[in-house]
Motif scaffolding. Sequence first.
Motif, PDB file in Angstrom:
ATOM      1  N   TYR A  25       0.850  -1.176   0.000  1.00  0.00           N
ATOM      2  CA  TYR A  25       0.000   0.000   0.000  1.00  0.00           C
ATOM      3  C   TYR A  25       0.888   1.229   0.000  1.00  0.00           C
ATOM      4  N   CYS A  26       0.306   2.334  -0.424  1.00  0.00           N
ATOM      5  CA  CYS A  26       1.005   3.612  -0.396  1.00  0.00           C
ATOM      6  C   CYS A  26       0.158   4.561   0.442  1.00  0.00           C
ATOM      7  N   TYR A  28      -0.048   8.578   1.951  1.00  0.00           N
ATOM      8  CA  TYR A  28       0.549   9.896   1.808  1.00  0.00           C
ATOM      9  C   TYR A  28      -0.147  10.906   2.697  1.00  0.00           C
ATOM     10  N   CYS A  32       5.187  10.623   2.038  1.00  0.00           N
ATOM     11  CA  CYS A  32       4.613   9.543   1.230  1.00  0.00           C
ATOM     12  C   CYS A  32       5.393   8.269   1.510  1.00  0.00           C
ATOM     13  N   LEU A  34       5.587   3.940   1.058  1.00  0.00           N
ATOM     14  CA  LEU A  34       5.189   2.728   0.349  1.00  0.00           C
ATOM     15  C   LEU A  34       5.610   1.543   1.195  1.00  0.00           C
ATOM     16  N   LEU A  36       5.653  -2.653   1.240  1.00  0.00           N
ATOM     17  CA  LEU A  36       5.600  -3.687   0.208  1.00  0.00           C
ATOM     18  C   LEU A  36       6.160  -5.005   0.706  1.00  0.00           C
ATOM     19  N   PHE A  54      11.942   6.632  -3.879  1.00  0.00           N
ATOM     20  CA  PHE A  54      11.630   6.049  -2.580  1.00  0.00           C
ATOM     21  C   PHE A  54      12.897   5.449  -1.980  1.00  0.00           C
TER      22      PHE A  54
END
Length: 199
Positions: A25-26, A28, A32, A34, A36, A54
């Motif tokens: 999911y990301c 923000y 921001c 991420l 994973l 990132f």
Amino acid sequence: MIKNKDEATLEDVLQPGKNMVAAGYCMYGSFCELVLSTGNGVHGFTLDPSLGEFIMTHPDIKIPKKGKIYSVNEGNARNWDGPTAKYVEKCKYPKDGSSPKSLRYVGSMVADVHRTLLYGGIFLYPADKKSPNGKLRVLYEVFPMSFLMEQAGGQAFTGKQRALDLVPTNIHERSPIFLGSYDDVEEIKALYAAEGAKA
């Protein structure tokens, strides 16, 4: 994974969550991030706007075995089943003399699960009288978050079974979900098992 490399089918999508190869999911806001997993642990990456890339800031995230936070929409409490009501009561008023858990609920699954992943505890979105099949969608809410939670050392449970063992029958199928720290999910599993033994 799809069977025929030329064309994906509905059957390719309606697989149990344990067949997933990746999830993330990301999120923000002021930054921001991420999060994973490709099936080998969970890693967090934060966007560095000066680089436009990132950067791994949270390598190999491991959820604490037990947490001090529970996350649930208590506005639905009067419609909960017995095990959920008992669990939340235990969070608020522990009978063993321990400190109560803190309630933290944003109402955004991503934000609530992210906090749970980092600090431990449990996220609950049970079935209730209004939504007997649960509200969250199996394929794109329950499975990805359950995959991440298990990869970080936690658990995910539907009230009946391990979440990733579900086999969906349609794309928008819904399910209850309890996910988070291993020991916290064990407690809710025990309450469901006890209720099943009474029936």
